[in-house]
Design a protein around this motif. Structure first.
Motif, PDB file in Angstrom:
ATOM      1  N   ASP A 174      -3.353   1.831  -3.725  1.00  0.00           N
ATOM      2  CA  ASP A 174      -3.354   3.211  -3.239  1.00  0.00           C
ATOM      3  C   ASP A 174      -4.788   3.715  -3.197  1.00  0.00           C
ATOM      4  N   ALA A 175      -5.045   4.663  -2.317  1.00  0.00           N
ATOM      5  CA  ALA A 175      -6.391   5.207  -2.176  1.00  0.00           C
ATOM      6  C   ALA A 175      -6.617   6.438  -3.038  1.00  0.00           C
ATOM      7  N   ARG A 176      -5.545   6.985  -3.603  1.00  0.00           N
ATOM      8  CA  ARG A 176      -5.662   8.239  -4.343  1.00  0.00           C
ATOM      9  C   ARG A 176      -5.393   8.022  -5.819  1.00  0.00           C
ATOM     10  N   SER A 205     -10.434  -2.009  -8.696  1.00  0.00           N
ATOM     11  CA  SER A 205     -10.918  -1.057  -7.703  1.00  0.00           C
ATOM     12  C   SER A 205     -11.827  -1.768  -6.712  1.00  0.00           C
ATOM     13  N   VAL A 206     -11.781  -1.307  -5.463  1.00  0.00           N
ATOM     14  CA  VAL A 206     -12.709  -1.834  -4.461  1.00  0.00           C
ATOM     15  C   VAL A 206     -13.991  -1.017  -4.548  1.00  0.00           C
ATOM     16  N   ASN A 207     -15.131  -1.687  -4.388  1.00  0.00           N
ATOM     17  CA  ASN A 207     -16.418  -1.032  -4.607  1.00  0.00           C
ATOM     18  C   ASN A 207     -17.462  -1.493  -3.602  1.00  0.00           C
ATOM     19  N   SER A 208     -18.447  -0.613  -3.372  1.00  0.00           N
ATOM     20  CA  SER A 208     -19.562  -0.975  -2.510  1.00  0.00           C
ATOM     21  C   SER A 208     -20.896  -0.453  -3.027  1.00  0.00           C
ATOM     22  N   GLU A 209     -20.867   0.365  -4.103  1.00  0.00           N
ATOM     23  CA  GLU A 209     -22.098   0.938  -4.652  1.00  0.00           C
ATOM     24  C   GLU A 209     -22.359   0.383  -6.053  1.00  0.00           C
ATOM     25  N   VAL A 212       0.844  -1.197   0.000  1.00  0.00           N
ATOM     26  CA  VAL A 212       0.000   0.000   0.000  1.00  0.00           C
ATOM     27  C   VAL A 212       0.877   1.244   0.000  1.00  0.00           C
ATOM     28  N   THR A 213       0.698   2.090  -0.995  1.00  0.00           N
ATOM     29  CA  THR A 213       1.591   3.219  -1.221  1.00  0.00           C
ATOM     30  C   THR A 213       1.024   4.557  -0.767  1.00  0.00           C
ATOM     31  N   LYS A 214      -0.199   4.584  -0.277  1.00  0.00           N
ATOM     32  CA  LYS A 214      -0.831   5.861   0.070  1.00  0.00           C
ATOM     33  C   LYS A 214      -0.148   6.524   1.262  1.00  0.00           C
ATOM     34  N   GLY A 215       0.425   5.750   2.175  1.00  0.00           N
ATOM     35  CA  GLY A 215       0.995   6.304   3.400  1.00  0.00           C
ATOM     36  C   GLY A 215       2.185   7.204   3.171  1.00  0.00           C
ATOM     37  N   PHE A 216       2.815   7.109   1.983  1.00  0.00           N
ATOM     38  CA  PHE A 216       3.975   7.951   1.689  1.00  0.00           C
ATOM     39  C   PHE A 216       3.808   8.669   0.357  1.00  0.00           C
ATOM     40  N   SER A 217       2.558   8.904  -0.022  1.00  0.00           N
ATOM     41  CA  SER A 217       2.229   9.629  -1.251  1.00  0.00           C
ATOM     42  C   SER A 217       2.862   8.996  -2.479  1.00  0.00           C
ATOM     43  N   LEU A 261      -7.871   1.695  -3.629  1.00  0.00           N
ATOM     44  CA  LEU A 261      -8.392   1.265  -2.328  1.00  0.00           C
ATOM     45  C   LEU A 261      -9.552   2.100  -1.817  1.00  0.00           C
ATOM     46  N   ARG A 262      -9.689   3.314  -2.306  1.00  0.00           N
ATOM     47  CA  ARG A 262     -10.859   4.104  -1.910  1.00  0.00           C
ATOM     48  C   ARG A 262     -11.958   3.875  -2.935  1.00  0.00           C
ATOM     49  N   ILE A 263     -13.166   3.608  -2.452  1.00  0.00           N
ATOM     50  CA  ILE A 263     -14.260   3.345  -3.382  1.00  0.00           C
ATOM     51  C   ILE A 263     -14.361   4.521  -4.361  1.00  0.00           C
ATOM     52  N   PRO A 264     -14.504   4.223  -5.656  1.00  0.00           N
ATOM     53  CA  PRO A 264     -14.393   5.269  -6.683  1.00  0.00           C
ATOM     54  C   PRO A 264     -15.502   6.312  -6.589  1.00  0.00           C
ATOM     55  N   ARG A 265     -15.137   7.521  -6.995  1.00  0.00           N
ATOM     56  CA  ARG A 265     -16.133   8.570  -7.186  1.00  0.00           C
ATOM     57  C   ARG A 265     -16.855   8.325  -8.511  1.00  0.00           C
ATOM     58  N   LEU A 266     -18.140   8.494  -8.491  1.00  0.00           N
ATOM     59  CA  LEU A 266     -18.927   8.310  -9.708  1.00  0.00           C
ATOM     60  C   LEU A 266     -18.440   9.256 -10.805  1.00  0.00           C
ATOM     61  N   SER A 267     -17.974  10.425 -10.406  1.00  0.00           N
ATOM     62  CA  SER A 267     -17.524  11.433 -11.367  1.00  0.00           C
ATOM     63  C   SER A 267     -16.148  11.129 -11.955  1.00  0.00           C
TER      64      SER A 267
END
Length: 357
Positions: free
Chosen positions: A58-60, A97-101, A34-39, A79-85
């Motif tokens: 990564d979440a971003r 991508s991880v998803n819940s919607e 996971v690479t988000k912790g160090f940008s 890792l962050r559920i995607p934005r619809l936009s």
């Protein structure tokens, strides 16, 4: 010119990645670094990969796009559920991508069809932490809907632990995730490739060989970077915990009272500070502040030093009992927690210095 530095030992990060990979591999578990912790700093990403992680996460989206642009072609999971936009970028740059919607998954499917590709999704299940995820009773219905979509492939199930509710991974909650995977296969005839059982907090179960059979992926950031597991409040004994050191310069050193003189109002951040009178103490001011790093996320290497507080640009520490004779111009070193590295790595006021690699 920046006033402080983050010293990063790439060899220790590579070592930690290799140790985590080896222990997990013995139990049939793949490791995403996971690479988000160090940008997603490329040098650190390369150290993780050199340690043998099976993929990146990564979440971003900004980090993922930058990694693609500098040549990283490994599988990357958002890792962050995607934005619809933002589904177009998700399909274009993220492998998974991880998803819940279901609304977002349908949009991903449509975008993937436009790009003549197939996007892989991991359906997140909420087994108690109450961050993202489909509730267990709705899983089969959601999976059935996904199975009828063209443009996406359901790769597996995942869950998150410890990030919101502080819920620890256990044989019970991870076992329920595995059981849901079995139900999907038995009732819907869909074979899943991945059961992703959380992150660093699950390593304690790996150590004790108590991860339920069927969990075959973990997403590890903090353990590889810092050798710690904040959810379980422990240092992981078989990993290095000093791959990152933050150094800041002393810009003032004076003996001063321990309680301010005058009426006390609120500080620059709206809080009423509290002080204990312990007499006159030797205090150092460092060229480091809240604009640089989350102060609660740094810990002096010298255990005799005490952080008194900070403003935007100044860190005040009590050095009376220091084990060394600190002078103006000296550097003071700090270890970091996950919140510390998260903020320091993305601060443009802190230089990044690499060793090893």
């Amino acid at each position: 010119m920046v006033s402080s530095s983050l010293d990063i030992d790439l060899d220790k990060i590579r070592y930690n990645a290799a140790q985590v990979k080896q222990m997990c591999q013995q139990q049939g578990i793949a490791v995403l670094g996971v690479t988000k912790g160090f940008s997603a700093i490329p040098e650190i990403v390369s150290a993780m990969l050199a340690g043998g992680v099976d993929g990146l996460a990564d979440a971003r989206m900004e980090n993922i796009v930058e990694l693609r642009n500098v040549g990283f072609d490994q599988p990357i999971t958002l890792l962050r559920i995607p934005r619809l936009s933002n589904v177009k970028n998700v399909v274009r740059y993220a492998t998974i991508s991880v998803n819940s919607e279901i609304t977002v998954i349908k949009a991903l499917a449509e975008e993937a069809k436009k790009l003549h590709t197939q996007h892989q999704v991991v359906l997140m299940i909420d087994v108690g932490d109450l961050r993202e995820g489909v509730m267990e009773e709705h899983v089969l219905e959601t999976v059935n809907q996904i199975s009828h979509l063209q443009g996406v492939k359901l790769l597996g199930l995942g869950t998150n632990m410890g990030c919101f509710g502080g819920v620890l991974p256990s044989i019970d909650n991870l076992g329920r995730l595995v059981e849901l995977g079995n139900s999907i296969q038995n009732q819907l005839g869909i074979q899943l490739e991945i059961i992703s059982g959380g992150g660093t907090s699950t390593l304690s179960l790996v150590e004790d060989q108590k991860v339920p059979a069927g969990v075959n992926q973990l997403r590890i950031g903090e353990g590889i970077l810092l050798g710690t597991d904040s959810t379980n409040q422990r240092r992981i004994p078989w990993l290095c915990d000093d791959a990152f050191l933050l150094r800041a310069e002393v810009i003032e050193l004076k003996d001063k009272p321990s309680v301010p003189i005058g009426d006390i109002g609120r500080d620059a951040f709206g809080k009423v500070p509290q002080f204990t009178d312990v007499g006159v103490r030797k205090r150092a001011i460092l060229a480091l502040g809240k604009q640089d790093v989350i102060i609660e996320g740094i810990i002096p290497v010298d255990e005799n030093l005490k952080i008194l507080g900070a403003s935007s640009d100044h860190l005040i520490i009590d050095v009376t009992d220091s084990s060394t004779n600190i002078q103006v111009g000296d550097s003071v070193s700090f270890r970091l927690t996950y919140s510390g590295i998260l903020s320091a790595s993305q601060s443009r006021y802190i230089s990044k210095k690499f060793r090893g690699g």
